[in-house]
Design a protein around this motif. Structure first.
Motif, PDB file in Angstrom:
ATOM      1  N   ASP A   1      -9.249 -16.049  -2.308  1.00  0.00           N
ATOM      2  CA  ASP A   1     -10.103 -16.567  -0.622  1.00  0.00           C
ATOM      3  C   ASP A   1      -9.560 -17.405  -0.471  1.00  0.00           C
ATOM      4  OD1 ASP A   1     -12.809 -14.817  -0.711  1.00  0.00           O
ATOM      5  OD2 ASP A   1     -13.204 -15.812  -2.734  1.00  0.00           O
ATOM      6  N   GLU A   2      -9.178 -18.299  -1.539  1.00  0.00           N
ATOM      7  CA  GLU A   2      -7.972 -19.533  -1.002  1.00  0.00           C
ATOM      8  C   GLU A   2      -6.585 -18.622   0.051  1.00  0.00           C
ATOM      9  OE1 GLU A   2      -5.306 -23.569  -2.955  1.00  0.00           O
ATOM     10  OE2 GLU A   2      -6.282 -21.880  -4.038  1.00  0.00           O
ATOM     11  N   MET A   3      -6.110 -17.994  -0.108  1.00  0.00           N
ATOM     12  CA  MET A   3      -4.697 -17.360   0.132  1.00  0.00           C
ATOM     13  C   MET A   3      -5.646 -16.590   1.613  1.00  0.00           C
ATOM     14  SD  MET A   3      -1.997 -14.140  -1.166  1.00  0.00           S
ATOM     15  CE  MET A   3      -3.918 -12.990  -1.505  1.00  0.00           C
ATOM     16  N   LEU A   4      -6.496 -16.231   1.737  1.00  0.00           N
ATOM     17  CA  LEU A   4      -7.250 -15.788   3.104  1.00  0.00           C
ATOM     18  C   LEU A   4      -7.118 -16.808   4.667  1.00  0.00           C
ATOM     19  CD1 LEU A   4      -9.195 -12.285   2.440  1.00  0.00           C
ATOM     20  CD2 LEU A   4      -7.163 -12.865   3.901  1.00  0.00           C
ATOM     21  N   GLU A   5      -7.781 -18.238   3.755  1.00  0.00           N
ATOM     22  CA  GLU A   5      -8.278 -19.499   3.815  1.00  0.00           C
ATOM     23  C   GLU A   5      -6.859 -20.225   4.479  1.00  0.00           C
ATOM     24  OE1 GLU A   5     -10.733 -23.919   3.468  1.00  0.00           O
ATOM     25  OE2 GLU A   5     -10.984 -21.689   1.986  1.00  0.00           O
ATOM     26  N   ARG A   6      -6.452 -19.606   4.056  1.00  0.00           N
ATOM     27  CA  ARG A   6      -4.744 -21.025   3.925  1.00  0.00           C
ATOM     28  C   ARG A   6      -4.065 -20.143   5.116  1.00  0.00           C
ATOM     29  NH1 ARG A   6      -3.779 -24.287   0.202  1.00  0.00           N
ATOM     30  NH2 ARG A   6      -1.839 -24.888   1.120  1.00  0.00           N
ATOM     31  N   ILE A   7      -3.794 -18.598   5.147  1.00  0.00           N
ATOM     32  CA  ILE A   7      -2.563 -17.799   5.847  1.00  0.00           C
ATOM     33  C   ILE A   7      -2.928 -16.280   6.408  1.00  0.00           C
ATOM     34  CG2 ILE A   7      -0.859 -19.102   4.408  1.00  0.00           C
ATOM     35  CD1 ILE A   7      -0.126 -16.299   2.598  1.00  0.00           C
ATOM     36  N   GLY A   8      -5.028 -16.388   6.462  1.00  0.00           N
ATOM     37  CA  GLY A   8      -4.915 -15.328   6.980  1.00  0.00           C
ATOM     38  C   GLY A   8      -4.418 -14.861   8.329  1.00  0.00           C
ATOM     39  N   PRO A   9      -3.818 -14.866   8.684  1.00  0.00           N
ATOM     40  CA  PRO A   9      -3.910 -14.535  10.149  1.00  0.00           C
ATOM     41  C   PRO A   9      -2.442 -13.879  10.250  1.00  0.00           C
ATOM     42  CG  PRO A   9      -4.987 -17.024  10.638  1.00  0.00           C
ATOM     43  CD  PRO A   9      -4.681 -16.959   9.168  1.00  0.00           C
ATOM     44  N   SER A  10      -1.569 -14.432   8.796  1.00  0.00           N
ATOM     45  CA  SER A  10      -0.268 -13.890   8.402  1.00  0.00           C
ATOM     46  C   SER A  10      -0.034 -12.836   7.555  1.00  0.00           C
ATOM     47  CB  SER A  10       1.147 -14.624   8.297  1.00  0.00           C
ATOM     48  OG  SER A  10       0.106 -15.264   6.886  1.00  0.00           O
TER      49      SER A  10
ATOM     50  N   LEU B   1       4.658  -5.652   9.248  1.00  0.00           N
ATOM     51  CA  LEU B   1       3.031  -6.188   8.610  1.00  0.00           C
ATOM     52  C   LEU B   1       3.237  -6.617   6.566  1.00  0.00           C
ATOM     53  CD1 LEU B   1       2.097  -2.498   8.326  1.00  0.00           C
ATOM     54  CD2 LEU B   1       1.256  -3.758   9.953  1.00  0.00           C
ATOM     55  N   GLY B   2       2.093  -8.012   6.718  1.00  0.00           N
ATOM     56  CA  GLY B   2       2.640  -9.024   6.040  1.00  0.00           C
ATOM     57  C   GLY B   2       1.946  -8.345   4.282  1.00  0.00           C
ATOM     58  N   PHE B   3       1.785  -8.138   3.927  1.00  0.00           N
ATOM     59  CA  PHE B   3       1.730  -7.923   2.590  1.00  0.00           C
ATOM     60  C   PHE B   3       1.597  -9.135   2.177  1.00  0.00           C
ATOM     61  CE2 PHE B   3       3.217  -3.983   3.942  1.00  0.00           C
ATOM     62  CZ  PHE B   3       2.221  -3.494   2.912  1.00  0.00           C
ATOM     63  N   ALA B   4       0.358  -9.230   1.327  1.00  0.00           N
ATOM     64  CA  ALA B   4       0.014 -10.008  -0.069  1.00  0.00           C
ATOM     65  C   ALA B   4      -0.611  -9.394  -1.267  1.00  0.00           C
ATOM     66  CB  ALA B   4      -1.424 -11.188   0.882  1.00  0.00           C
ATOM     67  N   LEU B   5      -0.579 -10.643  -2.212  1.00  0.00           N
ATOM     68  CA  LEU B   5      -0.239  -9.465  -3.300  1.00  0.00           C
ATOM     69  C   LEU B   5      -1.899 -10.405  -3.949  1.00  0.00           C
ATOM     70  CD1 LEU B   5       3.130  -8.847  -5.192  1.00  0.00           C
ATOM     71  CD2 LEU B   5       1.558  -7.760  -3.373  1.00  0.00           C
ATOM     72  N   VAL B   6      -2.781  -9.633  -4.737  1.00  0.00           N
ATOM     73  CA  VAL B   6      -3.785 -10.252  -5.820  1.00  0.00           C
ATOM     74  C   VAL B   6      -3.461  -9.945  -6.840  1.00  0.00           C
ATOM     75  CG1 VAL B   6      -6.328 -10.519  -5.626  1.00  0.00           C
ATOM     76  CG2 VAL B   6      -5.315 -10.076  -3.192  1.00  0.00           C
ATOM     77  N   GLY B   7      -3.121 -10.789  -8.046  1.00  0.00           N
ATOM     78  CA  GLY B   7      -2.995 -10.436  -9.127  1.00  0.00           C
ATOM     79  C   GLY B   7      -1.281 -10.405  -8.881  1.00  0.00           C
TER      80      GLY B   7
ATOM     81  N   LEU C   1     -12.917  -6.601  -6.136  1.00  0.00           N
ATOM     82  CA  LEU C   1     -12.228  -7.650  -5.552  1.00  0.00           C
ATOM     83  C   LEU C   1     -12.226  -6.282  -3.765  1.00  0.00           C
ATOM     84  CD1 LEU C   1      -9.614  -8.692  -7.898  1.00  0.00           C
ATOM     85  CD2 LEU C   1     -10.788 -10.062  -6.322  1.00  0.00           C
ATOM     86  N   THR C   2     -12.460  -5.554  -4.219  1.00  0.00           N
ATOM     87  CA  THR C   2     -12.130  -4.815  -2.740  1.00  0.00           C
ATOM     88  C   THR C   2     -13.257  -4.591  -2.074  1.00  0.00           C
ATOM     89  OG1 THR C   2     -10.531  -2.795  -3.451  1.00  0.00           O
ATOM     90  CG2 THR C   2     -11.922  -1.925  -1.767  1.00  0.00           C
ATOM     91  N   ILE C   3     -14.690  -5.359  -2.661  1.00  0.00           N
ATOM     92  CA  ILE C   3     -15.687  -5.050  -1.767  1.00  0.00           C
ATOM     93  C   ILE C   3     -15.845  -6.282  -1.451  1.00  0.00           C
ATOM     94  CG2 ILE C   3     -18.532  -5.019  -2.492  1.00  0.00           C
ATOM     95  CD1 ILE C   3     -17.386  -2.803  -4.704  1.00  0.00           C
ATOM     96  N   ALA C   4     -15.191  -7.603  -2.282  1.00  0.00           N
ATOM     97  CA  ALA C   4     -15.304  -8.352  -1.240  1.00  0.00           C
ATOM     98  C   ALA C   4     -14.636  -8.968  -0.334  1.00  0.00           C
ATOM     99  CB  ALA C   4     -15.378  -9.794  -2.938  1.00  0.00           C
TER     100      ALA C   4
END
Length: 359
Positions: free
Chosen positions: A62-71, A7-13, A87-90
């Motif tokens: 948003d930029e992160m999801l747009e650029r590499i969302g599938p990963s 699973l790919g984890f992305a950190l927000v913050g 952030l969670t809601i968005a």
């Protein structure tokens, strides 16, 4: 996890707690998980994090999801507490599972909105309560579930940590009502969770607090007395005014048939293990955790994240999902309502006096 995709984890913050998550995910400590990206509105901080862990960095989720969302499979929200809900809601509609650090929100209204957003999006919401996975706490839970305490009498948590003015001055949100809360909402939230996990449903709480040694909006020292539905009493002592160093983060459970105290500075060391009906393995329990962790976060984050991976891959129930995380937030909210009203607060209340989460 053999045979299942990592699973790919992305950190927000990319703040203080993010390094703990990144070290584990990038260092291979969580089987079935990998760090794939980080983002922070502080572009320099995001860049430094990305370079440190050799992953892409972005200025926003948003930029992160747009650029590499599938990963990305999981978004870990590690921002100041006051931004967790928005952030969670968005981000929930993007279809990524969400891990959110404690506390999940600063108000119950926000917590409920987070739970609804994830339910509607069909994603899992995980609230970080890593101390439940500390080895001494796991052993305590085994004894508790086996009924070895009998009738519960009292539970006590003590958080005696050091946070000086320089800690609060690192970021403008620290020690504010809108974004952080004080020692009860921040540093003691894990311990409040543990007390409630063992003693059950709280009925009333009475609390007092003060700001003793630092210049912040919120409290750095407080005490609370909780009456639980079982009749047991709970005592919460919390301060970041311990000087000159961290002293302890402890939990004690007392029942008619036994007493256990877990001490250390991160609920990591069994200090007392006594029962009226001794079991064969009791003699070895005291040796299950004798070394201090490197910091107040303890050892539990790796185990917590492994539980997240297990739940996502196999569809099990998380040990601490949104509803479970809400429980300790409700008690913390009642503590603040009591502090500001000067009255004992009965649970299932509507906040009218507390400043926690107000903007």
């Amino acid at each position: 996890m053999q045979g299942l995709a990592s699973l790919g984890f992305a950190l927000v913050g990319c703040g203080r707690i993010a390094r703990r998550h990144a070290d584990l995910l990038a260092g291979g400590a969580v089987e079935g998980a990998r760090l794939v990206a980080v983002c922070d509105t502080d572009v320099a901080r995001a860049r430094a994090f990305g370079e440190r862990y050799n992953v892409p960095h972005f200025a926003s989720a948003d930029e992160m999801l747009e650029r590499i969302g599938p990963s990305i499979d999981v978004l870990s929200i590690l921002t100041p507490s006051g931004s967790h809900a928005a952030l969670t809601i968005a981000l929930a509609p993007h279809g990524k599972h969400i891990v959110v650090e404690k506390p999940m929100a600063l108000t119950l209204t926000d917590a409920d909105a987070m739970i609804r957003a994830c339910d509607v999006a069909g994603v899992k919401l995980f609230v970080v309560k890593q101390n439940r996975f500390n080895r001494p706490v796991v052993k305590l839970r085994e004894a508790f579930d086996a009924g070895r305490f009998g009738k519960l009498v009292m539970g006590t948590v003590r958080v005696r940590w050091r946070r000086d003015q320089s800690y609060y001055d690192q970021d403008g949100w620290r020690g504010t009502w809108a974004e952080d809360g004080g020692v009860f909402a921040n540093q003691a939230s894990h311990h409040v969770d543990l007390l409630e996990w063992f003693l059950g449903e709280p009925e009333t709480v009475y609390a007092q607090a003060r700001t003793a040694l630092v210049d912040i909006e919120t409290e750095d020292t407080g005490v609370a007395i909780v009456r639980f539905a079982s009749g047991a009493l709970g005592v919460i002592e919390a301060t970041t005014a311990a000087r000159p160093d961290n002293l302890e983060g402890s939990l004690s459970i007392l029942g008619e048939k036994g007493t256990v105290e877990i001490a250390g500075f991160a609920v990591n060391e069994i200090r007392s293990w006594r029962f009226s009906d001794p079991q064969p393995d009791d003699a070895s329990v005291m040796d299950t955790a004798r070394s201090n962790p490197p910091d107040v976060y303890g050892f539990g984050h790796a185990h917590y994240l492994r539980n997240v991976v297990e739940c996502i891959h196999h569809g099990g129930k998380a040990l601490v999902d949104g509803l479970e995380g809400r429980k300790s937030l409700e008690l913390i909210s009642a503590i603040y309502e009591s502090i500001f009203s000067g009255q004992e607060v009965r649970m299932r209340f509507r906040p009218t006096h507390s400043l926690l989460g107000r903007r």
